[in-house]
Scaffold this motif. Structure first.
Motif, PDB file in Angstrom:
ATOM      1  N   LEU A   1     -20.416  51.094 -17.884  1.00 38.78           N
ATOM      2  CA  LEU A   1     -21.927  49.778 -17.743  1.00 38.78           C
ATOM      3  C   LEU A   1     -22.952  50.401 -17.546  1.00 38.78           C
ATOM      4  CD1 LEU A   1     -18.765  47.524 -15.380  1.00 38.78           C
ATOM      5  CD2 LEU A   1     -19.722  47.676 -17.790  1.00 38.78           C
TER       6      LEU A   1
ATOM      7  N   TRP B   1     -26.486  48.805 -18.427  1.00 43.51           N
ATOM      8  CA  TRP B   1     -27.362  48.272 -17.724  1.00 43.51           C
ATOM      9  C   TRP B   1     -28.723  49.307 -18.322  1.00 43.51           C
ATOM     10  CZ3 TRP B   1     -24.312  49.168 -12.545  1.00 43.51           C
ATOM     11  CH2 TRP B   1     -23.347  48.386 -12.709  1.00 43.51           C
TER      12      TRP B   1
ATOM     13  N   PHE C   1     -30.289  43.131 -20.305  1.00 40.49           N
ATOM     14  CA  PHE C   1     -29.136  43.413 -19.563  1.00 40.49           C
ATOM     15  C   PHE C   1     -29.604  42.285 -18.564  1.00 40.49           C
ATOM     16  CE2 PHE C   1     -26.643  44.341 -15.908  1.00 40.49           C
ATOM     17  CZ  PHE C   1     -25.324  43.729 -16.170  1.00 40.49           C
ATOM     18  N   TYR C   2     -29.275  41.070 -18.398  1.00 41.91           N
ATOM     19  CA  TYR C   2     -29.316  40.113 -18.105  1.00 41.91           C
ATOM     20  C   TYR C   2     -29.257  40.394 -16.294  1.00 41.91           C
ATOM     21  CZ  TYR C   2     -24.445  39.170 -16.744  1.00 41.91           C
ATOM     22  OH  TYR C   2     -23.669  39.020 -15.630  1.00 41.91           O
TER      23      TYR C   2
ATOM     24  N   THR D   1     -29.270  27.312  -8.513  1.00 38.72           N
ATOM     25  CA  THR D   1     -28.395  27.632  -9.455  1.00 38.72           C
ATOM     26  C   THR D   1     -29.472  29.531  -9.326  1.00 38.72           C
ATOM     27  OG1 THR D   1     -29.821  27.872 -11.728  1.00 38.72           O
ATOM     28  CG2 THR D   1     -27.682  26.274 -10.938  1.00 38.72           C
ATOM     29  N   ASP D   2     -28.838  30.515  -9.804  1.00 34.29           N
ATOM     30  CA  ASP D   2     -29.419  31.793 -10.211  1.00 34.29           C
ATOM     31  C   ASP D   2     -30.585  31.443 -11.093  1.00 34.29           C
ATOM     32  OD1 ASP D   2     -27.417  32.812  -8.163  1.00 34.29           O
ATOM     33  OD2 ASP D   2     -26.704  33.682 -10.024  1.00 34.29           O
TER      34      ASP D   2
ATOM     35  N   SER E   1     -27.799  34.584 -21.013  1.00 42.01           N
ATOM     36  CA  SER E   1     -27.867  35.731 -20.972  1.00 42.01           C
ATOM     37  C   SER E   1     -27.811  36.479 -21.814  1.00 42.01           C
ATOM     38  CB  SER E   1     -26.670  36.285 -20.420  1.00 42.01           C
ATOM     39  OG  SER E   1     -25.268  35.303 -20.745  1.00 42.01           O
TER      40      SER E   1
ATOM     41  N   ILE F   1     -21.352  42.534 -23.713  1.00 37.69           N
ATOM     42  CA  ILE F   1     -21.116  41.586 -22.823  1.00 37.69           C
ATOM     43  C   ILE F   1     -20.592  40.308 -23.528  1.00 37.69           C
ATOM     44  CG2 ILE F   1     -22.709  42.138 -20.998  1.00 37.69           C
ATOM     45  CD1 ILE F   1     -24.107  39.799 -21.910  1.00 37.69           C
TER      46      ILE F   1
ATOM     47  N   ASN G   1     -17.537  45.315 -13.196  1.00 38.70           N
ATOM     48  CA  ASN G   1     -17.222  44.297 -14.002  1.00 38.70           C
ATOM     49  C   ASN G   1     -17.619  43.089 -13.278  1.00 38.70           C
ATOM     50  OD1 ASN G   1     -15.436  45.990 -16.083  1.00 38.70           O
ATOM     51  ND2 ASN G   1     -13.835  46.242 -14.995  1.00 38.70           N
ATOM     52  N   TYR G   2     -17.457  42.574 -12.607  1.00 36.37           N
ATOM     53  CA  TYR G   2     -18.088  41.060 -12.439  1.00 36.37           C
ATOM     54  C   TYR G   2     -19.413  40.755 -12.340  1.00 36.37           C
ATOM     55  CZ  TYR G   2     -17.767  37.162  -9.479  1.00 36.37           C
ATOM     56  OH  TYR G   2     -17.611  35.662  -9.324  1.00 36.37           O
ATOM     57  N   ARG G   3     -20.174  41.887 -11.721  1.00 36.56           N
ATOM     58  CA  ARG G   3     -21.539  42.203 -12.057  1.00 36.56           C
ATOM     59  C   ARG G   3     -21.982  41.802 -13.924  1.00 36.56           C
ATOM     60  NH1 ARG G   3     -26.026  46.051 -12.485  1.00 36.56           N
ATOM     61  NH2 ARG G   3     -27.867  45.195 -12.373  1.00 36.56           N
ATOM     62  N   THR G   4     -21.533  42.516 -14.787  1.00 39.14           N
ATOM     63  CA  THR G   4     -21.496  42.463 -15.736  1.00 39.14           C
ATOM     64  C   THR G   4     -21.115  41.505 -16.398  1.00 39.14           C
ATOM     65  OG1 THR G   4     -21.096  45.041 -15.207  1.00 39.14           O
ATOM     66  CG2 THR G   4     -21.342  43.698 -18.250  1.00 39.14           C
ATOM     67  N   TYR G   5     -19.400  40.611 -16.262  1.00 38.78           N
ATOM     68  CA  TYR G   5     -19.651  40.268 -17.166  1.00 38.78           C
ATOM     69  C   TYR G   5     -18.854  38.551 -16.550  1.00 38.78           C
ATOM     70  CZ  TYR G   5     -18.218  44.489 -20.249  1.00 38.78           C
ATOM     71  OH  TYR G   5     -18.564  45.012 -20.747  1.00 38.78           O
ATOM     72  N   CYS G   6     -19.446  38.204 -15.181  1.00 34.95           N
ATOM     73  CA  CYS G   6     -18.303  37.264 -14.673  1.00 34.95           C
ATOM     74  C   CYS G   6     -20.214  36.434 -14.238  1.00 34.95           C
ATOM     75  CB  CYS G   6     -17.756  37.588 -13.249  1.00 34.95           C
ATOM     76  SG  CYS G   6     -16.374  38.719 -14.231  1.00 34.95           S
ATOM     77  N   VAL G   7     -21.003  37.619 -13.520  1.00 34.33           N
ATOM     78  CA  VAL G   7     -21.976  36.988 -12.880  1.00 34.33           C
ATOM     79  C   VAL G   7     -23.479  35.845 -13.450  1.00 34.33           C
ATOM     80  CG1 VAL G   7     -24.184  37.711 -11.936  1.00 34.33           C
ATOM     81  CG2 VAL G   7     -22.487  38.213 -10.756  1.00 34.33           C
ATOM     82  N   GLN G   8     -23.259  36.329 -14.904  1.00 33.61           N
ATOM     83  CA  GLN G   8     -24.029  35.336 -15.687  1.00 33.61           C
ATOM     84  C   GLN G   8     -23.332  34.250 -15.831  1.00 33.61           C
ATOM     85  OE1 GLN G   8     -23.528  36.551 -20.474  1.00 33.61           O
ATOM     86  NE2 GLN G   8     -21.142  37.721 -19.236  1.00 33.61           N
ATOM     87  N   CYS G   9     -21.838  33.530 -15.330  1.00 33.31           N
ATOM     88  CA  CYS G   9     -22.080  32.316 -15.007  1.00 33.31           C
ATOM     89  C   CYS G   9     -20.725  31.897 -13.545  1.00 33.31           C
ATOM     90  CB  CYS G   9     -20.727  31.787 -15.780  1.00 33.31           C
ATOM     91  SG  CYS G   9     -21.130  32.115 -17.883  1.00 33.31           S
TER      92      CYS G   9
ATOM     93  N   GLY H   1     -21.916  33.939 -10.698  1.00 33.18           N
ATOM     94  CA  GLY H   1     -23.391  33.136 -10.732  1.00 33.18           C
ATOM     95  C   GLY H   1     -23.251  34.824  -9.195  1.00 33.18           C
TER      96      GLY H   1
ATOM     97  N   GLY I   1     -24.398  30.540 -11.891  1.00 36.85           N
ATOM     98  CA  GLY I   1     -24.858  31.907 -12.697  1.00 36.85           C
ATOM     99  C   GLY I   1     -26.030  31.267 -13.825  1.00 36.85           C
TER     100      GLY I   1
END
Lengths: 238, 113
Positions: A55, A59, A94-95, A105-106, A180, A211, B27-35, B37, B44
């Motif tokens: 990862l 990044w 990388f978002y 929201t973000d 993203s 992703i 993993n959370y930052r990479t795959y989950c945060v996009q939706c 948040g 997100g």
């Protein structure tokens, strides 16, 4: 004293500009895409790089992998885009590096986003010629696998959004869709159809840490989605 | 002698194992945060045009209504596997079972439940 300091500050960008122009002139004079690439592109696109395996590597990556450019991109689009580059990924490579919390929201934080350099017509042609020879992962693409066909626009959109959920991460017109992932309304202009099929079938075979998840799409759905992306790319958005 | 060789071999194996292991937070930052948040509150960058809003992972009441088995299943196989939204994709092509189990524990930290 203050004036002297100011003059010194101004001289550095001037010197930098001179060096960049010199580098570009040298690269162009040499006449090869490889030299232009080394001068203009290499700091963000490492051709010897393998796909990110961790990862942290994902990044840190500044630009897409170009070692498969010859089987990924359409050369005409690439040539035009390098002369008039636009942002394809609304939140950068990388978002996670370009977002912040907002009121509701973000939101995308544009402060760290870098615009792609613009190449001259001659430089673009030279670079494209070189890039189109690069075919890493050629074994993942089956030439002619995509069979041209059509799908009603509304059905294609329903498939992309409601049935497969791709809209969560991808825009299908400017300002509509997820942020993203890369925009999809230009995807079929940018990317070769056989590559699209291969990548959507198994994104992790191209990039283990991508992703983009594997949605286990059926072969017929892969074909239909490319029909849709091709139709979408012909739409004129303001 | 044999012991020292085995010790050296074991040392060589450690970095390789460490390089493959990703933390739940990463993993959370990479795959989950996009939706889901940056705060895990379901806000997100992707949510504006979504027909179904992502789960708020900080909502203890909502999150407590799911078993760990359900959470594991929805991460691994996607929303449709538990009759929820197709917008939640299956992550089994990227995350190992162990990483998904770590993410389930991470969710408990976010909801404090």
């Amino acid at each position: 004293m203050a004036k002297h300091n100011d003059r010194k500050k101004i001289s550095y960008p001037g010197l930098a500009l001179f060096l960049v122009i010199s580098a570009i002139n040298t690269a162009t004079a040499d006449g090869t895409g490889k030299v232009v690439f080394e001068a203009q592109c290499q700091s963000c696109h490492d051709l010897t790089e393998k796909a990110p395996e961790t990862l942290k590597q994902l990044w840190e990556r500044k630009g897409p992998d170009l070692s498969s450019a010859g089987i990924k991109y359409k050369s005409a689009w690439l040539n035009e885009w390098l002369q008039n580059p636009t942002r394809i990924r609304p939140a950068g490579m990388f978002y996670g590096n370009h977002i912040k919390t907002g009121k509701k929201t973000d939101v995308v934080d544009p402060s760290g986003l870098v615009n792609h350099p613009r190449l001259s017509s001659e430089q673009a042609s030279q670079v494209v010629e070189m890039l189109m020879t690069l075919k890493r992962n050629e074994n993942l693409v089956t030439s002619g696998e995509y069979r041209p066909g059509s799908i009603p626009m509304m059905l294609g959109e329903m498939m992309f959004d409601k049935f497969k959920g791709c809209l969560a991460c991808h825009q299908i017109e400017p300002g509509y869709g997820g942020l993203s992932g890369p925009e999809m309304y230009t995807a079929a202009n940018r990317l070769q159809e056989d590559y699209l099929i291969s990548f959507m079938r198994n994104p992790q075979s191209w990039e283990p840490k991508s992703i983009m998840p594997n949605k286990n799409l059926k072969e017929t759905d892969l074909q239909k989605l490319v029909h849709y992306l091709r139709a979408l790319s012909k739409e004129k958005f303001q | 002698m044999n012991r020292s060789i085995m010790f050296c071999a074991a040392l060589l194996l450690i970095p390789a194992a460490a390089a493959n292991a990703e933390t739940a937070a990463d993993n959370y930052r990479t795959y989950c945060v996009q939706c889901h948040g940056l705060k895990g509150d379901g806000k997100g960058i992707n949510v504006a045009d979504m027909s179904t809003q992502p789960r708020d992972h900080t909502d203890a009441k909502e999150m407590s209504a799911r078993t760990d088995q359900e959470l594991f299943k929805v991460i691994k196989e996607g929303g449709q596997s538990i009759n929820k939204s197709v917008l939640m994709p299956p992550w089994s092509s990227i995350l190992t079972d162990e990483e998904i189990q770590d993410l389930v524990k991470h969710l408990h930290k976010l909801c404090k439940c």
